[in-house]
Design a protein around this motif. Sequence first.
Motif, PDB file in Angstrom:
ATOM      1  N   PHE A 137       0.832  -1.201   0.000  1.00 37.21           N
ATOM      2  CA  PHE A 137       0.000   0.000   0.000  1.00 37.21           C
ATOM      3  C   PHE A 137       0.874   1.262   0.000  1.00 37.21           C
ATOM      4  O   PHE A 137       0.616   2.212  -0.739  1.00 37.21           O
ATOM      5  CB  PHE A 137      -0.910   0.000   1.221  1.00 37.21           C
ATOM      6  N   THR A 138       1.923   1.245   0.818  1.00 38.55           N
ATOM      7  CA  THR A 138       2.817   2.403   0.888  1.00 38.55           C
ATOM      8  C   THR A 138       3.562   2.590  -0.425  1.00 38.55           C
ATOM      9  O   THR A 138       3.731   3.719  -0.903  1.00 38.55           O
ATOM     10  CB  THR A 138       3.827   2.226   2.025  1.00 38.55           C
ATOM     11  N   TRP A 139       4.010   1.472  -1.009  1.00 32.06           N
ATOM     12  CA  TRP A 139       4.783   1.540  -2.247  1.00 32.06           C
ATOM     13  C   TRP A 139       3.943   2.124  -3.382  1.00 32.06           C
ATOM     14  O   TRP A 139       4.394   3.006  -4.116  1.00 32.06           O
ATOM     15  CB  TRP A 139       5.286   0.144  -2.604  1.00 32.06           C
ATOM     16  N   ILE A 140       2.721   1.628  -3.513  1.00 32.52           N
ATOM     17  CA  ILE A 140       1.854   2.112  -4.589  1.00 32.52           C
ATOM     18  C   ILE A 140       1.307   3.504  -4.269  1.00 32.52           C
ATOM     19  O   ILE A 140       1.368   4.418  -5.092  1.00 32.52           O
ATOM     20  CB  ILE A 140       0.699   1.126  -4.840  1.00 32.52           C
ATOM     21  N   GLY A 141       0.783   3.657  -3.057  1.00 32.81           N
ATOM     22  CA  GLY A 141       0.219   4.941  -2.674  1.00 32.81           C
ATOM     23  C   GLY A 141       1.251   6.051  -2.610  1.00 32.81           C
ATOM     24  O   GLY A 141       0.945   7.223  -2.885  1.00 32.81           O
ATOM     25  N   GLY A 142       2.500   5.677  -2.270  1.00 31.11           N
ATOM     26  CA  GLY A 142       3.554   6.671  -2.179  1.00 31.11           C
ATOM     27  C   GLY A 142       3.900   7.322  -3.502  1.00 31.11           C
ATOM     28  O   GLY A 142       4.492   8.406  -3.535  1.00 31.11           O
ATOM     29  N   MET A 143       3.526   6.680  -4.602  1.00 33.21           N
ATOM     30  CA  MET A 143       3.749   7.271  -5.920  1.00 33.21           C
ATOM     31  C   MET A 143       2.868   8.502  -6.131  1.00 33.21           C
ATOM     32  O   MET A 143       3.201   9.384  -6.921  1.00 33.21           O
ATOM     33  CB  MET A 143       3.453   6.236  -7.023  1.00 33.21           C
ATOM     34  N   PHE A 144       1.760   8.542  -5.396  1.00 34.38           N
ATOM     35  CA  PHE A 144       0.814   9.643  -5.554  1.00 34.38           C
ATOM     36  C   PHE A 144       0.753  10.549  -4.319  1.00 34.38           C
ATOM     37  O   PHE A 144       0.485  11.733  -4.439  1.00 34.38           O
ATOM     38  CB  PHE A 144      -0.582   9.080  -5.840  1.00 34.38           C
ATOM     39  N   PHE A 145       1.018   9.955  -3.153  1.00 31.62           N
ATOM     40  CA  PHE A 145       0.986  10.726  -1.910  1.00 31.62           C
ATOM     41  C   PHE A 145       2.298  10.507  -1.166  1.00 31.62           C
ATOM     42  O   PHE A 145       2.463   9.515  -0.445  1.00 31.62           O
ATOM     43  CB  PHE A 145      -0.200  10.293  -1.045  1.00 31.62           C
ATOM     44  N   LYS A 146       3.233  11.406  -1.335  1.00 30.02           N
ATOM     45  CA  LYS A 146       4.563  11.265  -0.740  1.00 30.02           C
ATOM     46  C   LYS A 146       4.510  11.231   0.783  1.00 30.02           C
ATOM     47  O   LYS A 146       5.422  10.724   1.436  1.00 30.02           O
ATOM     48  CB  LYS A 146       5.458  12.423  -1.194  1.00 30.02           C
ATOM     49  N   SER A 188       6.147   9.306   5.326  1.00 28.53           N
ATOM     50  CA  SER A 188       6.412  10.024   6.567  1.00 28.53           C
ATOM     51  C   SER A 188       5.654   9.426   7.749  1.00 28.53           C
ATOM     52  O   SER A 188       5.703   9.977   8.856  1.00 28.53           O
ATOM     53  CB  SER A 188       6.023  11.509   6.411  1.00 28.53           C
ATOM     54  N   LEU A 189       4.961   8.322   7.522  1.00 29.99           N
ATOM     55  CA  LEU A 189       4.267   7.652   8.613  1.00 29.99           C
ATOM     56  C   LEU A 189       5.260   7.240   9.698  1.00 29.99           C
ATOM     57  O   LEU A 189       6.421   6.911   9.389  1.00 29.99           O
ATOM     58  CB  LEU A 189       3.530   6.424   8.089  1.00 29.99           C
ATOM     59  N   PRO A 190       4.858   7.234  10.960  1.00 27.78           N
ATOM     60  CA  PRO A 190       5.780   6.920  12.063  1.00 27.78           C
ATOM     61  C   PRO A 190       6.513   5.588  11.918  1.00 27.78           C
ATOM     62  O   PRO A 190       7.653   5.460  12.362  1.00 27.78           O
ATOM     63  CB  PRO A 190       4.854   6.910  13.291  1.00 27.78           C
ATOM     64  N   ILE A 191       5.875   4.602  11.292  1.00 31.52           N
ATOM     65  CA  ILE A 191       6.528   3.285  11.190  1.00 31.52           C
ATOM     66  C   ILE A 191       7.748   3.309  10.276  1.00 31.52           C
ATOM     67  O   ILE A 191       8.581   2.391  10.313  1.00 31.52           O
ATOM     68  CB  ILE A 191       5.545   2.200  10.698  1.00 31.52           C
ATOM     69  N   TYR A 192       7.868   4.349   9.444  1.00 31.58           N
ATOM     70  CA  TYR A 192       9.011   4.448   8.543  1.00 31.58           C
ATOM     71  C   TYR A 192      10.055   5.449   9.039  1.00 31.58           C
ATOM     72  O   TYR A 192      11.067   5.669   8.373  1.00 31.58           O
ATOM     73  CB  TYR A 192       8.549   4.850   7.138  1.00 31.58           C
ATOM     74  N   GLN A 193       9.820   6.041  10.199  1.00 35.01           N
ATOM     75  CA  GLN A 193      10.722   7.044  10.735  1.00 35.01           C
ATOM     76  C   GLN A 193      11.668   6.437  11.766  1.00 35.01           C
ATOM     77  O   GLN A 193      11.567   5.257  12.119  1.00 35.01           O
ATOM     78  CB  GLN A 193       9.917   8.197  11.343  1.00 35.01           C
TER      79      GLN A 193
END
Length: 245
Positions: free
Chosen positions: A157-166, A170-175
């Motif tokens: 979801f992050t990989w696909i959605g990140g193409m449109f919503f950067k 920045s979600l806490p799980i990736y920080q």
Amino acid sequence: MFRTQNPTLKSRIFEEASGSGVMTLGGTMVKTGLLLLLLIVGAVVGWMSQSIVLLIAGVVGGLILAVMTSFKREWSPVTAPLYAVVEGLAVGTISVVYNANMAKTQYAGAVPLAILGTFVVLGVMLALYATRIIKVTQTFMAVVAGATLAIGITYLFTWIGGMFFKGLFSLPIYQSGPIGIGFSAFVIVLAALNLAMDFQVVESGVQSRAPKYMEWYAGFGLLVTLVWLYLEILRLMSKLAGSRR
């Protein structure tokens, strides 16, 4: 993504497979070792070239070959070695990026430590499984498979959605905060538990006298888990480095 298959069905994969020869534990170990060697060769090439083209080729090619191997298991004597090489290209290039990001921190040289950590986890999980300290029951498999599926969906979801919503990245799980570090630690534990399920799958294949080519398929499954584990260890070390800046 390829750890999200229902593990309760994996035994049936071996039982329903047809072909010549008989799968053995020794043969599976040899095939897995060869796949690891091919992965290392590919990773060395990726590390030295530091090419974005090889990275893309490795990711796309690895995805295609993984799908082919999963659905055409009789092709695994060819597709599994090819997967190991192209996946190695991606892993080597990704390792360069992580190494550069941590070069000026106390986690400089994290790549060798991540490799060592991966093999330590492999050895520990093998020992725990062999001594039956960890018992791979149906409940165990259901819980681990469910958690793995959830992680896979989250990443996808992050990989696909990140193409449109950067902002998704920045979600806490990736920080590098406590949530992100805790999340990575959880995923590493989950990857380790998947190794136990892989060992169970290998044992089931040997007991059911699966055809010889399934040694390559079993080795492929172990390789996918090990790559996942290695990358998650690198990710955790990167977060730890970021939290101390």
